[in-house]
Design an enzyme around this catalytic site. Structure first.
Site, PDB file in Angstrom:
ATOM      1  N   ASP A  35       0.840  -1.189   0.000  1.00 19.19           N
ATOM      2  CA  ASP A  35       0.000   0.000   0.000  1.00 19.19           C
ATOM      3  C   ASP A  35       0.877   1.242   0.000  1.00 19.19           C
ATOM      4  O   ASP A  35       1.720   1.428   0.877  1.00 19.19           O
ATOM      5  CB  ASP A  35      -0.901  -0.021   1.246  1.00 19.19           C
ATOM      6  CG  ASP A  35      -1.825   1.185   1.312  1.00 19.19           C
ATOM      7  OD1 ASP A  35      -2.955   1.073   0.808  1.00 19.19           O
ATOM      8  OD2 ASP A  35      -1.415   2.224   1.869  1.00 19.19           O
ATOM      9  N   TYR A  40       2.852   9.829   0.232  1.00 20.26           N
ATOM     10  CA  TYR A  40       3.803   9.139   1.106  1.00 20.26           C
ATOM     11  C   TYR A  40       5.246   9.338   0.631  1.00 20.26           C
ATOM     12  O   TYR A  40       6.180   9.185   1.424  1.00 20.26           O
ATOM     13  CB  TYR A  40       3.531   7.641   1.155  1.00 20.26           C
ATOM     14  CG  TYR A  40       2.199   7.237   1.719  1.00 20.26           C
ATOM     15  CD1 TYR A  40       1.407   8.116   2.451  1.00 20.26           C
ATOM     16  CD2 TYR A  40       1.724   5.937   1.524  1.00 20.26           C
ATOM     17  CE1 TYR A  40       0.179   7.720   2.959  1.00 20.26           C
ATOM     18  CE2 TYR A  40       0.505   5.535   2.034  1.00 20.26           C
ATOM     19  CZ  TYR A  40      -0.273   6.422   2.737  1.00 20.26           C
ATOM     20  OH  TYR A  40      -1.485   6.028   3.236  1.00 20.26           O
ATOM     21  N   LYS A  70      -2.911   5.929  -4.137  1.00 17.76           N
ATOM     22  CA  LYS A  70      -4.023   6.830  -3.809  1.00 17.76           C
ATOM     23  C   LYS A  70      -3.876   8.192  -4.471  1.00 17.76           C
ATOM     24  O   LYS A  70      -2.765   8.714  -4.616  1.00 17.76           O
ATOM     25  CB  LYS A  70      -4.117   7.016  -2.288  1.00 17.76           C
ATOM     26  CG  LYS A  70      -4.183   5.699  -1.512  1.00 17.76           C
ATOM     27  CD  LYS A  70      -4.233   5.935  -0.016  1.00 17.76           C
ATOM     28  CE  LYS A  70      -4.045   4.637   0.738  1.00 17.76           C
ATOM     29  NZ  LYS A  70      -2.621   4.196   0.744  1.00 17.76           N
ATOM     30  N   HIS A 103      -7.793   9.406  -1.723  1.00 15.74           N
ATOM     31  CA  HIS A 103      -7.164   9.362  -0.394  1.00 15.74           C
ATOM     32  C   HIS A 103      -8.050   9.962   0.698  1.00 15.74           C
ATOM     33  O   HIS A 103      -8.145   9.416   1.804  1.00 15.74           O
ATOM     34  CB  HIS A 103      -5.830  10.100  -0.435  1.00 15.74           C
ATOM     35  CG  HIS A 103      -4.849   9.629   0.579  1.00 15.74           C
ATOM     36  ND1 HIS A 103      -3.497   9.588   0.353  1.00 15.74           N
ATOM     37  CD2 HIS A 103      -5.014   9.163   1.834  1.00 15.74           C
ATOM     38  CE1 HIS A 103      -2.873   9.130   1.420  1.00 15.74           C
ATOM     39  NE2 HIS A 103      -3.771   8.873   2.348  1.00 15.74           N
TER      40      HIS A 103
END
Length: 298
Positions: A35, A40, A70, A103
């Site tokens: 994931d 990120y 996302k 997200h």
């Protein structure tokens, strides 16, 4: 969709070499679901790890893996969705995702320069136009499935009222201290899979806490079974019918987190866990100025 996945978000952010090494180690330990998200900053490292795993023979094909990414809030408008997923695919060195999620149900007018994000830079997403672009992503073969993250039942109901392709997944925080009972029932009735992030409470982050590891009942059950509190939490999520996103870059804890399938919780233990006082937490109150006001719209 593998029922247990490895998350690649970290706070503070880990360097690319650390993420790459951890993912290669995880693939070698048996993880097949990873994931990530544009925000990120781990997509490129994950892509490099996948390439290395293929190169050294840990996997024979990219198809053996399930990769989730996302759509970030700055790209949460119709015309930016397809460019955003293409950027993620380029970062990952992949031709397609297995799952692409919105997200948050939020739109940022620009990339935030501070946290909490000023409320004048945040608005509620135009979900109908954004979702139509998500559907295009699937139709174009850029992703095999589409879904959402951190969406309420209210927002899910809104999507279902117009979606040609309904969301396959809602990824939300879920653990014994925030059991998401209403969400689980809603999603089960609507055929939406629940995937659990923060199954251990996101200890060490600005939005998480240590309550899971301070819970006497979970510790008591863990000792009785010769397991850890973390394993009890992960097993509990699994027994709720949800998939679970774990996160550790430590080799031993990675192996520990995946070791939840050859034992189970008793009905008595499940009943005790269901009675744990609930601690609902919203990251909005941490990330957004006056986030509690915005939460009422979501």
């Amino acid at each position: 969709m593998p029922v247990i996945g490895m998350g690649t978000a970290s706070y503070p952010p880990a360097d690319a070499a650390t993420v790459k090494s951890a993912v290669v180690e995880a693939i070698g330990s048996g993880y097949r679901h990873f994931d990530t998200a544009f925000i990120y900053g781990s997509e490129q490292a994950l892509g490099e790890a996948i390439a290395e795993a293929l190169n050294i023979g840990l996997i024979k094909s990219r198809d053996e893996l399930f990769i989730t990414s996302k759509l970030w809030c700055t790209c949460a408008e119709h015309d930016l969705v397809i460019p955003a997923i293409k950027t993620s695919l380029e970062n990952l060195q992949l031709e397609y995702l297995d799952l692409y999620l919105i997200h948050w149900p939020l739109k940022f007018s620009k990339e935030p320069s501070r946290i909490p994000v000023p409320k004048e830079e945040v608005s509620v997403i135009d979900i109908e136009s954004v979702w139509s672009a998500m559907e295009e992503c699937k139709l174009l073969g850029l992703t095999k499935a589409i879904g959402v993250s951190n969406f309420s039942t209210k927002k899910l109901d809104q999507i279902l009222s117009f979606a040609k392709i309904p969301p396959a997944v809602n990824q939300v925080e879920m653990n014994p201290l925030w059991q998401q009972k209403e969400m689980k029932e809603f999603c089960k009735a609507k055929g939406i899979h629940v995937s659990a992030h923060s199954p251990l409470g996101s200890k060490g982050t600005i939005w998480g806490d240590n309550r899971i590891f301070e819970c006497d009942l979970l510790e008591e059950i863990a000792k009785a079974k010769g397991k850890t509190s973390a394993q009890v939490c992960l097993r509990w999520v699994y027994e709720q019918g949800a998939s679970v996103i774990t996160k550790s870059f430590n080799r031993e804890r990675m192996k520990e987190n995946i070791d939840i399938f050859d034992w189970s919780l008793s009905w008595e233990e499940l009943d005790k866990i269901s009675g744990i006082p609930q601690h609902k937490r919203s990251s909005l109150t941490v990330f957004i100025e006056d986030g509690s006001e915005l939460e009422a719209e979501l």
